[in-house]
Design a protein around this motif. Structure first.
Motif, PDB file in Angstrom:
ATOM      1  N   GLU A  62     -16.501-112.484  22.166  1.00  0.00           N
ATOM      2  CA  GLU A  62     -16.768-113.852  22.619  1.00  0.00           C
ATOM      3  C   GLU A  62     -17.736-114.560  21.672  1.00  0.00           C
ATOM      4  O   GLU A  62     -17.485-115.681  21.230  1.00  0.00           O
ATOM      5  CB  GLU A  62     -17.342-113.798  24.035  1.00  0.00           C
ATOM      6  N   PHE A  63     -18.842-113.902  21.342  1.00  0.00           N
ATOM      7  CA  PHE A  63     -19.843-114.494  20.461  1.00  0.00           C
ATOM      8  C   PHE A  63     -19.237-114.792  19.096  1.00  0.00           C
ATOM      9  O   PHE A  63     -19.436-115.876  18.526  1.00  0.00           O
ATOM     10  CB  PHE A  63     -21.057-113.569  20.313  1.00  0.00           C
ATOM     11  N   LYS A  70     -15.590-109.644  26.244  1.00  0.00           N
ATOM     12  CA  LYS A  70     -16.872-108.997  26.539  1.00  0.00           C
ATOM     13  C   LYS A  70     -17.134-107.765  25.680  1.00  0.00           C
ATOM     14  O   LYS A  70     -18.269-107.325  25.563  1.00  0.00           O
ATOM     15  CB  LYS A  70     -16.935-108.608  28.021  1.00  0.00           C
ATOM     16  N   HIS A  93     -18.827-118.319  17.250  1.00  0.00           N
ATOM     17  CA  HIS A  93     -19.401-118.480  15.908  1.00  0.00           C
ATOM     18  C   HIS A  93     -18.359-119.043  14.942  1.00  0.00           C
ATOM     19  O   HIS A  93     -18.658-119.935  14.141  1.00  0.00           O
ATOM     20  CB  HIS A  93     -19.938-117.141  15.394  1.00  0.00           C
ATOM     21  N   THR A 137     -21.693-107.972  17.416  1.00  0.00           N
ATOM     22  CA  THR A 137     -21.637-108.996  18.458  1.00  0.00           C
ATOM     23  C   THR A 137     -20.474-108.715  19.393  1.00  0.00           C
ATOM     24  O   THR A 137     -19.595-107.911  19.086  1.00  0.00           O
ATOM     25  CB  THR A 137     -21.423-110.404  17.857  1.00  0.00           C
ATOM     26  N   SER A 138     -20.445-109.433  20.489  1.00  0.00           N
ATOM     27  CA  SER A 138     -19.270-109.395  21.353  1.00  0.00           C
ATOM     28  C   SER A 138     -18.166-110.218  20.686  1.00  0.00           C
ATOM     29  O   SER A 138     -18.425-111.064  19.819  1.00  0.00           O
ATOM     30  CB  SER A 138     -19.596-109.984  22.727  1.00  0.00           C
TER      31      SER A 138
END
Length: 148
Positions: free
Chosen positions: A122-123, A107, A127, A119-120
């Motif tokens: 996670e993102f 997070k 990706h 970005t996080s």
């Protein structure tokens, strides 16, 4: 849960990368470009490994990896055996590094600016899985196009 899924996807797709590189009948074709094909399969392989070793291995696994992105696209004619060894090493690096990430870590903001905006974690990890899959498709197409 997401870490387990990401670990499974990276392992699966890196093993597919290995299979693709092994599937070239003629080793020299791995490095071939023609008719508007900008990148060889070998250079795409090096690019993927550099990407994962930097953004996962160095950042989370603390491997000390230093990326030279330009070399990923300029090096040529590295033997298939060496590429396969580098893939195997990257599988271990990615799995070990992902094992250090907690659900809470996902997070928080990824510490490096990789994309246009922050970005996080996670993102970014998601990706990276799609980036890997995208280039896998290019490598598969490269092989089928140039070995027919």
């Amino acid at each position: 849960m997401l870490i387990e899924t990401l670990t499974m996807l990276f392992s699966r797709d890196l093993n597919i990368l290995k299979s693709e590189i092994e599937s070239y009948q003629n080793e020299s074709t791995i490095w071939k470009i023609q008719n508007g094909i900008a990148n060889s399969a070998g250079n795409l392989c090096l690019h993927l490994l550099g990407n994962l070793n930097m953004y996962i291995g160095a950042e989370f696994g603390k491997t000390g990896y230093i990326r030279n992105r330009a070399l990923e696209f300029s090096l040529k004619d590295i033997p298939r055996k060496v590429l396969l060894q580098k893939i195997d090493e990257t599988i271990v690096v990615v799995e070990n590094a992902l094992n250090t990430i907690t659900e809470e870590d996902l997070k928080i903001e990824y510490p490096l600016l990789v994309l246009k905006d922050k970005t996080s974690t996670e993102f970014l990890l998601i990706h990276l899985t799609t980036h890997l899959a995208y280039h896998l498709g290019q490598i598969n197409y490269h092989r089928r196009l140039l070995e027919t």
